[in-house]
Write an enzyme that holds these catalytic residues in place. Structure first.
Site, mmCIF file in Angstrom:
data_model
loop_
_atom_site.group_PDB
_atom_site.id
_atom_site.type_symbol
_atom_site.label_atom_id
_atom_site.label_comp_id
_atom_site.label_asym_id
_atom_site.label_seq_id
_atom_site.Cartn_x
_atom_site.Cartn_y
_atom_site.Cartn_z
ATOM 1 N N GLU A 9 29.139 45.539 36.958
ATOM 2 C CA GLU A 9 28.922 44.169 36.474
ATOM 3 C C GLU A 9 27.605 43.977 35.727
ATOM 4 O O GLU A 9 27.534 43.221 34.770
ATOM 5 C CB GLU A 9 28.928 43.152 37.636
ATOM 6 C CG GLU A 9 30.231 43.036 38.341
ATOM 7 C CD GLU A 9 30.147 43.723 39.675
ATOM 8 O OE1 GLU A 9 29.728 44.892 39.675
ATOM 9 O OE2 GLU A 9 30.505 43.112 40.687
ATOM 10 N N ASP A 82 31.553 45.099 42.281
ATOM 11 C CA ASP A 82 31.096 44.914 43.662
ATOM 12 C C ASP A 82 32.239 45.027 44.674
ATOM 13 O O ASP A 82 33.394 44.709 44.360
ATOM 14 C CB ASP A 82 30.415 43.553 43.812
ATOM 15 C CG ASP A 82 29.033 43.526 43.166
ATOM 16 O OD1 ASP A 82 28.490 44.612 42.898
ATOM 17 O OD2 ASP A 82 28.502 42.421 42.924
ATOM 18 N N ASP A 84 33.898 43.442 46.937
ATOM 19 C CA ASP A 84 34.434 42.250 47.580
ATOM 20 C C ASP A 84 35.598 41.717 46.746
ATOM 21 O O ASP A 84 35.998 42.329 45.752
ATOM 22 C CB ASP A 84 33.345 41.182 47.769
ATOM 23 C CG ASP A 84 32.668 40.775 46.468
ATOM 24 O OD1 ASP A 84 33.171 41.154 45.376
ATOM 25 O OD2 ASP A 84 31.632 40.095 46.520
ATOM 26 N N GLU A 86 35.786 39.188 44.747
ATOM 27 C CA GLU A 86 35.372 38.856 43.385
ATOM 28 C C GLU A 86 35.295 40.114 42.539
ATOM 29 O O GLU A 86 35.739 40.147 41.389
ATOM 30 C CB GLU A 86 34.004 38.149 43.418
ATOM 31 C CG GLU A 86 33.689 37.318 42.202
ATOM 32 C CD GLU A 86 34.445 36.001 42.167
ATOM 33 O OE1 GLU A 86 34.607 35.466 41.057
ATOM 34 O OE2 GLU A 86 34.891 35.542 43.218
ATOM 35 N N TYR A 298 24.999 45.943 50.203
ATOM 36 C CA TYR A 298 25.590 44.786 49.525
ATOM 37 C C TYR A 298 25.322 43.501 50.299
ATOM 38 O O TYR A 298 25.466 43.459 51.519
ATOM 39 C CB TYR A 298 27.088 44.999 49.339
ATOM 40 C CG TYR A 298 27.707 43.995 48.412
ATOM 41 C CD1 TYR A 298 27.205 43.807 47.131
ATOM 42 C CD2 TYR A 298 28.784 43.221 48.814
ATOM 43 C CE1 TYR A 298 27.767 42.886 46.271
ATOM 44 C CE2 TYR A 298 29.362 42.292 47.958
ATOM 45 C CZ TYR A 298 28.848 42.125 46.692
ATOM 46 O OH TYR A 298 29.407 41.204 45.846
ATOM 47 N N ARG A 300 26.660 40.387 50.106
ATOM 48 C CA ARG A 300 27.691 39.383 50.416
ATOM 49 C C ARG A 300 28.625 39.969 51.465
ATOM 50 O O ARG A 300 29.547 40.704 51.150
ATOM 51 C CB ARG A 300 28.455 38.978 49.152
ATOM 52 C CG ARG A 300 27.602 38.183 48.186
ATOM 53 C CD ARG A 300 28.394 37.616 47.020
ATOM 54 N NE ARG A 300 27.516 36.864 46.126
ATOM 55 C CZ ARG A 300 26.868 37.391 45.103
ATOM 56 N NH1 ARG A 300 27.010 38.671 44.833
ATOM 57 N NH2 ARG A 300 26.084 36.646 44.347
ATOM 58 N N HIS A 343 32.585 46.046 54.584
ATOM 59 C CA HIS A 343 31.325 46.757 54.426
ATOM 60 C C HIS A 343 30.354 46.374 55.532
ATOM 61 O O HIS A 343 30.709 45.669 56.466
ATOM 62 C CB HIS A 343 30.719 46.509 53.041
ATOM 63 C CG HIS A 343 31.034 45.178 52.452
ATOM 64 N ND1 HIS A 343 32.031 44.991 51.515
ATOM 65 C CD2 HIS A 343 30.494 43.956 52.672
ATOM 66 C CE1 HIS A 343 32.091 43.722 51.181
ATOM 67 N NE2 HIS A 343 31.178 43.076 51.861
#
Length: 694
Positions: A9, A82, A84, A86, A298, A300, A343
């Site tokens: 990203e 990432d 997740d 998203e 990470y 989130r 995670h």
């Protein structure tokens, strides 16, 4: 020649992992989402199974072309967004745009950007997880259906620029309901009576507990006078002494919500600032000769799990730097119900990279947050703290007074880190002298105090995040943008860290309570979050979840369209004329609070900040020193003649001039809790005059 293209990203992330992969890989950044729903319309085909109408985001066409061109020159394309929902959705959009077969193992995920983690991830690429994609898609569609259909109603009935949302509207409702509780609260009187005793050279306090070992509340002054009369001629005698031991365990490693809470409490960081800084630490920071290093996992996550490798590394560090007694008999395991355990918890990627060893390479914010994360992780694996406790009952006639004390026997994790709290707490030791039963004590003071019960506290950012998490509203990644949005819309303001609803926020909330009560219902919203989790786990269909929601929501919309009445918000007129057209300016509410605006908009666009005069003259030009707000809403004090005069202070000026040199003095606070002191000091560094303020 490169054989593979890797797409992440961000540019920072691309830079960090490219050095781990070598020359056979080209690493490029999508710079976030490339494809999304259009901003100009709802972008959901309600009559066709809620099919989203995706478009290339304006301004991202050139990036997409660059990625397509790069993809034609390589054998393999890996999507390393990432780890997740998203990130999975970004990878899915890229796979479609670059014509990657969904059945191909093109998805690479890693929870930390370290050489080993990245290399291991590329050994085991997987297929796109369409359950995660569907869960993100369902959330996006839900938010569109709510936001893009309620918001136009609010525009039409109240004013332009308003919005509603599944999470933001619940957050505002929580703040308003708390304010209603505070307004409706009726304080009740109660009293405490504290006695001070002296044993040898040590003094200690005991508080009245009750009569005959029964808890007795003192509700008025008459009852206090009765007690004082009752013990006036009596003897204070120690009736019971109990010694005990209390164990205290460390807090688990950070998840997203607890990191936001603790950073708010200890660092005074807003949620958005915390997440922005954590993103920098995750993606990588230049650490001298080591180059770019991803410093944390990470950020989130709602899992408190940490890897065995991290546990072993932390164990070695604790034993080497604190001693074997500071490590428990076995590693600590933390589990959290309903966690998305894809995670780990938020932790340092290498415990050996201590905060002070890399401080010179970090910005102030990065250092503060990294130190917080590092200390929390290490403390979470340390031994429990052990406190020796002592409780004493002291009797006078049949009136019982109680005293408690504690002494740290073994500090354990507390030698490194103690979790913060929104409530007033005292982690200090409270010593009691050695006392024996039947000891006769002489009191040196008896102090009755009148108190009144307090209303529930207003929400701070930390308290609001904690409440949203406990209620199951939203997810870790939504808290920061939600809090930003409700302030940006002017629904709430912050005063001394506390959220207060505005008139606009109250009006919008009342409309939603009347016509869209389900949207504000905590249980309903939490259940919807659970449904999204079930979609992510492949246990239910996303279209089914949306359809069940929309069938009732559509009926509410139809009723609101017909019955919602138009509300006129009258603007408050100030006593200050517009210096461009002469009209009396009105008070407006913006993202950073109230300001003055000309009512002649759009013909006259003049605006002014609301300045509070401190009553102190500017030493440079003799103008008035006024209170101002900076870009990040930080309060400072500057000359009213700005920009002609650039004099500023970061602390409030005191009304009195310096008695030593006549210069300006400023008010400051030093220390925290019981150690906090208020001082005034001269701004002249050569003078250095200061004094304590009571």
């Amino acid at each position: 020649m490169a054989e593979s293209l890797v797409i992440v990203e961000s540019l920072t992330k691309a830079k960090t992992i490219s050095k781990y992969l070598g020359k056979k890989f080209i690493v490029k950044a999508s710079v976030g989402h490339l494809i999304d729903l259009p901003k100009s319309q709802i972008g959901v085909d309600i009559d066709n199974n809620y099919k989203p109408k995706y478009i290339t985001i304006r301004g991202k066409g050139s990036i997409l072309k660059e990625l397509r061109d790069a993809g034609k020159k390589v054998k393999n394309i890996y999507l390393a967004a990432d780890p997740d929902r998203e990130g999975e959705a970004i990878a899915w959009h890229l796979a479609q745009a670059l014509n990657i077969d969904e059945g191909k193992a093109c998805r690479v995920v890693f929870n930390e950007i370290t050489k080993q983690a990245v290399k291991d991830a590329f050994k085991t690429p997987r297929k796109l997880n369409m359950d995660l994609v569907d869960a993100q898609q369902a959330r996006r569609v839900l938010d569109r259906l709510v936001g893009y259909q309620i918001s136009p109603l609010l525009w039409k009935k109240i004013k332009k620029g308003l919005s509603a949302g599944r999470v933001q509207s619940v957050a505002v409702n929580l703040i308003i309901r708390r304010e209603r509780e505070i307004i409706a609260f009726e304080p009740e009187e109660y009293w405490t009576v504290t006695t001070t005793f002296k044993k040898g050279t040590k003094s200690f306090e005991a508080k009245f507990h009750g009569y005959d070992n029964k808890k007795t509340e003192l509700k008025n002054h008459e009852q206090v006078k009765e007690l004082l009369t009752h013990i006036k001629d009596g003897q204070f005698v120690v009736k019971e002494v109990k010694h005990g031991e209390k164990k205290r365990n460390p807090a688990p490693p950070f998840i997203t919500s607890t990191l936001q809470q603790e950073a708010a409490r200890k660092l005074n960081f807003r949620s958005a600032r915390t997440m922005r800084t954590a993103q920098q630490l995750y993606e990588g920071v230049e650490i001298g000769k080591q180059g770019t290093v991803g410093l944390i996992t990470y950020m989130r996550t709602d899992s408190t799990r940490i890897s065995d490798t991290a546990k072993n590394e932390t164990k070695d560090y604790i034993i080497e730097n604190f001693g074997a007694e500071y490590y428990p008999k076995s590693p600590r395991n933390y589990t959290k119900k309903a966690a998305q355990d894809a995670h780990e918890a938020i932790r340092p990627t290498a415990v050996t990279l201590t905060p002070d060893s890399i401080k010179e390479y970090l910005s102030k914010d990065q250092y503060k947050l990294y130190k917080l994360i590092w200390e929390r992780l290490v403390a979470s694996q340390m031994s429990e703290a052990i406190l020796n406790t002592m409780s004493v009952k002291i009797q006078n006639n049949n009136a019982i007074f109680k005293a408690t004390g504690s002494k740290i026997k073994f500090p354990g994790f507390m030698s490194l880190y103690i979790e913060g709290s929104d409530d007033v707490s005292d982690d200090k030791e409270k010593f009691l002298p050695e006392l024996q039963e039947q000891d006769k004590l002489k009191n040196t003071n008896i102090e009755p105090r009148q108190h009144f019960t307090q209303p529930p506290p207003r929400y701070t950012e930390a308290r609001l995040v904690k409440t949203l998490e406990e209620l199951g509203i939203g997810r870790p990644s939504t808290y920061a943008p939600t809090i930003e949005t409700i302030q940006k819309r002017g629904y709430v303001t912050q005063e001394q860290k506390n959220f207060l609803p505005t008139e606009l926020g109250t009006i919008v909330n009342e409309m939603l309570e009347e016509f869209f009560s389900k949207i504000l219902d905590v249980q309903f919203t939490a259940n919807l979050e659970e449904q999204l989790d079930l979609i992510a786990d492949g246990e239910t269909n996303w279209v089914k979840v949306i359809d069940e929601f929309y069938s009732d929501f559509k009926k509410d919309l139809e009723v609101a369209e017909k019955e919602m009445e138009k509300v006129e918000i009258k603007e408050e007129v100030s006593d200050e004329p517009c210096d461009k057209c002469g009209k009396m300016m009105v008070y407006k509410l913006g993202r950073f609070g109230k300001f003055l605006a000309c009512p002649g908009f759009p013909d006259c666009r003049n605006t002014k900040p609301i300045l509070k005069d401190t009553g102190v003259a500017c030493p440079k030009c003799k103008g008035a020193i006024v209170e101002r707000k900076g870009k990040r809403r930080k309060t400072f004090f500057g000359c009213s003649e700005y920009p002609d005069c650039d004099f500023i202070l970061w602390n409030k000026p005191d009304q009195r001039p310096c008695p030593k040199c006549g210069n300006i003095m400023v008010q400051k606070s030093t220390g925290k809790g019981k150690n906090q002191k208020n001082v005034v000091e001269c701004i002249d560094e050569e003078c250095k005059y200061n004094e304590n303020v009571t």
